[in-house]
Design an enzyme around this catalytic site. Sequence first.
Site, short mmCIF file in Angstrom:
data_model
loop_
_atom_site.label_atom_id
_atom_site.label_comp_id
_atom_site.label_asym_id
_atom_site.label_seq_id
_atom_site.Cartn_x
_atom_site.Cartn_y
_atom_site.Cartn_z
N TYR A 1 0.92 -1.37 0.07
CA TYR A 1 0.07 -0.04 0.03
C TYR A 1 0.79 1.33 -0.15
CZ TYR A 1 -3.89 3.08 1.64
OH TYR A 1 -4.85 3.90 1.73
N TYR B 1 -11.76 -4.81 7.40
CA TYR B 1 -10.47 -4.37 7.93
C TYR B 1 -10.63 -3.29 8.89
CZ TYR B 1 -5.99 -2.12 8.19
OH TYR B 1 -4.80 -1.45 8.87
N HIS B 2 -11.12 -2.30 8.45
CA HIS B 2 -10.95 -1.01 9.25
C HIS B 2 -11.98 -0.98 10.25
CE1 HIS B 2 -10.67 -0.39 4.91
NE2 HIS B 2 -9.76 0.35 5.31
N LYS C 1 -10.63 17.23 16.51
CA LYS C 1 -9.81 16.65 15.56
C LYS C 1 -9.88 17.51 14.26
CE LYS C 1 -9.25 12.63 14.23
NZ LYS C 1 -7.99 12.58 14.74
N ASP D 1 -8.17 14.32 8.92
CA ASP D 1 -7.85 13.15 9.54
C ASP D 1 -8.95 12.28 9.96
OD1 ASP D 1 -6.35 11.10 10.90
OD2 ASP D 1 -5.98 12.57 12.60
N HIS E 1 -8.48 9.43 11.80
CA HIS E 1 -8.27 8.54 12.89
C HIS E 1 -9.13 8.81 14.00
CE1 HIS E 1 -4.83 7.70 10.07
NE2 HIS E 1 -5.15 6.43 10.66
C1 B12 Z 1 -6.10 2.24 13.45
C2 B12 Z 1 -5.71 2.92 12.25
C3 B12 Z 1 -6.34 3.16 11.38
C4 B12 Z 1 -7.95 3.07 11.42
C5 B12 Z 1 -8.42 4.27 11.93
C6 B12 Z 1 -9.79 3.75 12.77
C7 B12 Z 1 -10.35 4.94 13.51
N1 B12 Z 1 -11.91 5.26 13.28
O1 B12 Z 1 -9.73 5.47 14.42
C8 B12 Z 1 -8.25 2.86 9.81
C9 B12 Z 1 -7.91 1.51 9.22
C10 B12 Z 1 -9.36 3.34 9.46
C11 B12 Z 1 -7.09 3.87 9.10
C12 B12 Z 1 -6.80 4.51 8.13
C13 B12 Z 1 -5.74 5.23 7.53
N2 B12 Z 1 -4.66 5.29 8.08
CO1 B12 Z 1 -4.18 4.49 9.98
N3 B12 Z 1 -3.66 3.81 11.45
C14 B12 Z 1 -4.17 3.24 12.36
C15 B12 Z 1 -3.13 2.73 13.53
C16 B12 Z 1 -2.80 1.30 13.29
C17 B12 Z 1 -3.64 2.73 14.88
C18 B12 Z 1 -4.20 4.05 15.30
C19 B12 Z 1 -5.11 3.77 16.50
O2 B12 Z 1 -6.24 3.94 16.59
N4 B12 Z 1 -4.56 3.39 17.98
C20 B12 Z 1 -5.32 3.31 18.83
C21 B12 Z 1 -5.74 4.70 19.66
C22 B12 Z 1 -6.40 4.36 21.01
O3 B12 Z 1 -4.40 5.16 19.66
P1 B12 Z 1 -3.78 6.64 19.55
O4 B12 Z 1 -5.03 7.11 18.52
O5 B12 Z 1 -2.44 6.69 19.18
O6 B12 Z 1 -4.08 7.49 20.76
C23 B12 Z 1 -3.30 7.46 21.79
C24 B12 Z 1 -2.36 8.40 21.97
O7 B12 Z 1 -1.76 8.82 20.78
C25 B12 Z 1 -3.00 9.47 22.58
N5 B12 Z 1 -3.78 10.40 22.09
C26 B12 Z 1 -4.72 10.22 20.83
N6 B12 Z 1 -5.52 11.03 20.59
C27 B12 Z 1 -5.32 12.06 21.62
C28 B12 Z 1 -6.34 13.11 21.95
C29 B12 Z 1 -5.98 13.72 23.36
C30 B12 Z 1 -6.65 14.85 23.65
C31 B12 Z 1 -5.09 13.08 24.13
C32 B12 Z 1 -4.91 13.77 25.45
C33 B12 Z 1 -4.20 11.93 24.01
C34 B12 Z 1 -4.47 11.38 22.56
O8 B12 Z 1 -3.65 8.87 23.61
C35 B12 Z 1 -3.97 7.41 23.12
C36 B12 Z 1 -3.83 6.62 24.40
O9 B12 Z 1 -2.80 5.71 24.16
C37 B12 Z 1 -1.93 3.58 13.01
C38 B12 Z 1 -0.74 3.10 13.39
C39 B12 Z 1 -0.42 2.66 14.96
N7 B12 Z 1 -0.20 1.39 15.25
O10 B12 Z 1 -0.55 3.65 15.71
C40 B12 Z 1 -2.18 3.90 11.67
C41 B12 Z 1 -1.74 5.22 11.10
C42 B12 Z 1 -2.06 6.48 12.15
N8 B12 Z 1 -2.44 5.24 9.96
C43 B12 Z 1 -1.95 6.05 8.92
C44 B12 Z 1 -2.79 6.16 7.56
C45 B12 Z 1 -1.45 6.96 6.60
C46 B12 Z 1 -3.65 5.84 7.27
C47 B12 Z 1 -4.43 6.56 6.03
C48 B12 Z 1 -4.42 7.97 5.99
C49 B12 Z 1 -3.91 5.65 4.84
C50 B12 Z 1 -4.54 6.16 3.55
N9 B12 Z 1 -3.62 6.64 2.77
O11 B12 Z 1 -5.64 6.03 3.01
C51 B12 Z 1 -6.11 6.04 6.46
C52 B12 Z 1 -6.96 7.00 6.17
C53 B12 Z 1 -7.70 7.44 7.30
C54 B12 Z 1 -8.37 8.71 7.57
N10 B12 Z 1 -9.52 8.82 7.09
O12 B12 Z 1 -7.70 9.68 7.97
C55 B12 Z 1 -0.39 6.46 9.39
C56 B12 Z 1 -0.18 8.03 9.57
C57 B12 Z 1 0.96 8.24 8.83
C58 B12 Z 1 1.79 9.56 9.42
N11 B12 Z 1 1.05 10.12 10.54
O13 B12 Z 1 2.64 9.79 9.02
C59 B12 Z 1 -0.40 5.52 10.64
C60 B12 Z 1 0.72 5.97 11.61
C61 B12 Z 1 0.31 4.16 9.92
C62 B12 Z 1 1.45 4.13 9.13
N12 B12 Z 1 2.50 3.85 9.76
O14 B12 Z 1 1.39 4.33 7.90
N13 B12 Z 1 -5.99 4.02 10.35
#
Ligand code: B12
Lengths: 664, 319
Positions: free
Chosen positions: A18, A172-173, A535, A539, A541
């Site tokens: 991808y 998947y999503h 947000k 984005d 996510h």
């Molecule tokens: C799940 C996921 C998705 C899901 C999202 C589902 C959803 N509704 O959220 C799906 C499959 C839809 C998706 C799609 C995409 N994704 Co994605 N995704 C991920 C993934 C695997 C995990 C993110 C996640 O949800 N983690 C679980 C949550 C709970 O954790 P979190 O958000 O990080 O939050 C934690 C902290 O960050 C913090 N936090 C987060 N937000 C906030 C807010 C506040 C107020 C506070 C205090 C704390 C806080 O607290 C949380 C506690 O731990 C990451 C990679 C990874 N493993 O991190 C890639 C990732 C974020 N995705 C990525 C990409 C590129 C995409 C797409 C844009 C791909 C594309 N070209 O189409 C698409 C499109 C999405 C869009 N519309 O924007 C990239 C972003 C790259 C970058 N930043 O440079 C990543 C990093 C993967 C990668 N290495 O390529 N994705």
Amino acid sequence: MSDHRLPKPDRPWMMRTYAGHSTAAKSNELYRGNLAKGQTGLSIAFDLPTQTGYDAGDELARGEVGKVGVPVAHRGDMKVLLDGIPLDQMNTSMTINATAAWLLGLYIVAAEEQGATEDQLQGTTQNDIIKEFLARGTYAFPPAPSMRLIADMVAYTVTNVPKWNPINICSYHLQEAGATPIQEIAYAMSNAIAVLDAVRDRVDESLMPQVFSRISFFVNAGVRFIEEHAKLRAMSILWDELGRERYGVTDDKLRRFRYGVQVNSLGLTEAQPENNVQRIVLETLAVTLGRDARARAIQLPAWNEALGLPRPWDQQWSLRIQQVMAFETDILDYPDIFEGSKVMDGLVAEMLEGSRAEMAVVAEHGGAVEAVPYMKAELVESHRARIRKIETGEMKVVGINDYRETEHSPLTDDSEGGILVVDSAVEAQQTEALVKWRSERDQAAVDAALAEVARVAETPDENIMPSTIAAARAGATTGEWSATLRNAFGEYRAPTGVGEAAGSFAGDEELEGLRDEVDRVSEAIGRRIRILVGKPGLDGHSNGAEQIAVRARDAGMDVVYEGIRLTPSQIAASAVQEGVHVIGLSILSGSHRELIPSVIGALKEAGAGDVPVVVGGIIPDQDVPELTAAGVAAVYTPKDYNLTEIISEIVALVAERNGVAQSA
Amino acid sequence: MTEPRGSALGHRLAERDLTAAPDALNLLESSASADSADRQDLLKATSPAVLGHEPAGHVVGITGPPGAGKSTLISVLVRELRAADRSVAVIAVDPSSKRSGGSLLGDRARIDFDPADKNLLIRSMATGDRLGGLARPTRDAAAALSAAYDVVIVETVGVGQSETEIADIADTVCVVVQPASGDALQFIKSGIMEIPDVLVVTKADLGQIAQRARRDLHAALRSLGATKTSVVAVSSVPPASGISDLIDAVDAHGESVDLVTERAARRRAQALTEFAEEHGRKGMTALGGRRAAVKEVKTLDPTLDVPQMVAELLRRAES
Ligand code: B12
Ligand SMILES: Nc1nc2c(ncn2[C@@H]2O[C@H](COP(=O)(O)OP(=O)(O)O)[C@@H](O)[C@H]2O)c(=O)[nH]1
Ligand SMILES: [Mg+2]
């Protein structure tokens, strides 16, 4: 001949990566490199403006152009993107949904320019809008017209582009948004029913078996890979049943469950990121081991998934995983190895029972479209439960909640921290290039073509594809086509699902203590602590923001969360109107360096410059000083997995900023 | 000397300085005793006694079961009202969790707004420890905002008691129901629900069932002799329909009521309730018992705001 060996090994699945970023030319270079390394199909990642229907230069595209995918604005971009790749032979998967009809139009025109005809084209447009509402966030139009666009594409391709998979129903999503295996199955199947029912209204009944056979799936496989394999077997049984019983498909071949896969990324960790390689390998077993439910196409995430975008070397490593699996092991030599397994049969039976029950609930809501709010709330709740299990240690994640001691990892030693960083000059270049494109095209032809798209949009009996292809040919842009349809169909905001998430934490002393603290600080301030979770940007996510919102509520705060895709000025206006004490922004798409300072600027302008801002998401370490300098009080990343701890720190921040003394 | 915060905010609202609204709401929501005097000053500055007339804003209550489509309807109502250049404040009330005391204020997410529009305010409120569909500060907020905005819309939580509570603070009450839900008919017939000023059937895009619901409700109201209630069918999803009919019905109701008398009566009733809450049996006895108190309250200056009425009752009880 023995029946425990195949007469001849199976052909391997299609191997993809991808990929896409910066510009069409840069991405073309990347694709050619990947193909030279033995990749057998293309998988295009578009940037978020292209996915949501905005051109570079639009306010909503700010900070997002070329970031997480390639911008494709018109047939010229598409031509450059696919230059030197023979489209009469290539199999191309495009992750495109709201604007799928448009991108397929551009693809058809690019093929035409290469001399390839529609009936030669092979590939897939993802084109699944229900999961965009539920989990992925790149929707553009309200549900009803969105479903019509999908049905139009299916109806068009089934006769004109017969080798094309017009839609990939995605589970998947859903898993990435927290779904259990049963939810994944049930929601995907219900979604397929909604699509097929919509198409049935738009094609001749005799075409339905053909239509049925063109529907493919895009699934997930997590690290509990035995259960995950059972899930896929259950899906193939349900699909077969659905074809036979609901759509009267009698030819067995047309009822085959065909799926592509990207393995689980939600479970890939930021801490000790090298461990992700093991996870990816094991997850790949789920979709390759058993011949009866083996993937047709596979793409794998990379070891640095939770750090940021993968570089070509990272993607190569993942491609090599597939190649080792297919060409060095004996996986492809045998008939189905799970046939007759009591364990597998038992697991499959469980999955079937559970998902049939859940499908019935969706049907009671009036089908998948009507059930979007219900399903969304269920997903948020499942994700809440999942995170809770990690926090309590009930679910072990190596390197996160156990075995945390580690040697230094050399993998992230380079200056960019082991990830790809997109040049921020790309946005201006693309914007300028677009101005040039517009100045050189036949504007009258574009206007006429778009007027025709508008007319067809208002005429539900007509198919949107012919006018869309004509507009692509005339030189219209992604933003123009989308604006034409936004105008005709209106816009939509999907439900957030957070209001319903349950949150019972009986016996959670840490949270009990935090509630007392929230009460104490609230009383001292005079109002209950109020947080805005925002947000900014395109984005989608939402997981992190949703779970923070739910936990803040469970800790006793009043929480304003308006969902995804807001502009900095919308967030600032909400913060002021709602009188919040703190703002939490969540960005995972890599646009934080542009958007966070914009939000802070907008807050100052709106007179709320003194409200503290915290940020969470995928924020590389090297960007933190810049954000702090811009005024961000704290930054959280996936390493910070304990939500209660995060909220505690936010409460302390609010107390400090409001002059409330620390508790004894 | 600078003017104290409460009266300054109140005066700004009275002069239709809409930028004062968020701070005014922060103050009205404050339960800190240190803010109490400011709070009273603010209400006084926006009271008819000080303004010289009833605040001009029309307070419109929107109630009905969760999921009926209240917030989505407000989104299109706001758009239409703003297009007619009428300033609008929306107060959207959501329930607080009993377990944690916290809340998710979700209505706002359904209401589109232009961040550059200074004549529109959307404010969420949580019910806190109150039962029913409104928050403790909702009444005061609606009263104060009606001095500054042309229209003040209050969305209730939409369960149980709220249907009657909203009538205590709104000039016009719209009850929103979705087609084929059946509840509204039963509630009205059984008297659980007071007869609304305007009955809105949402989701008219769903077609026949919406039209039938509208006819059934219309017939039911007639059979109860409620000839004044208008029944309007609307669709809030594009292409929206019925919205200008709804606005006409709401405006017509607003013009048909005697605001001066009704609002004064509502303030008096509220003052009595608050007096009883604050001063208990002892206070009521001092006023000569409940029946005497009801008479007493009718002699109060009708242009006073609620806290002043309460203060006046206390003075009389003590004298
Ligand atoms: C799940 C996921 C998705 C899901 C999202 C589902 C959803 N509704 O959220 C799906 C499959 C839809 C998706 C799609 C995409 N994704 Co994605 N995704 C991920 C993934 C695997 C995990 C993110 C996640 O949800 N983690 C679980 C949550 C709970 O954790 P979190 O958000 O990080 O939050 C934690 C902290 O960050 C913090 N936090 C987060 N937000 C906030 C807010 C506040 C107020 C506070 C205090 C704390 C806080 O607290 C949380 C506690 O731990 C990451 C990679 C990874 N493993 O991190 C890639 C990732 C974020 N995705 C990525 C990409 C590129 C995409 C797409 C844009 C791909 C594309 N070209 O189409 C698409 C499109 C999405 C869009 N519309 O924007 C990239 C972003 C790259 C970058 N930043 O440079 C990543 C990093 C993967 C990668 N290495 O390529 N994705
Ligand atoms: N089809 C249709 N759906 C609507 C309409 N109005 C609201 N909805 C949907 O009904 C659901 C509940 O709406 P919401 O405004 O949140 O209801 P509330 O709880 O009463 O505020 C949402 O999914 C809306 O999209 C309408 O006019 N037509
Ligand atoms: Mg609502």
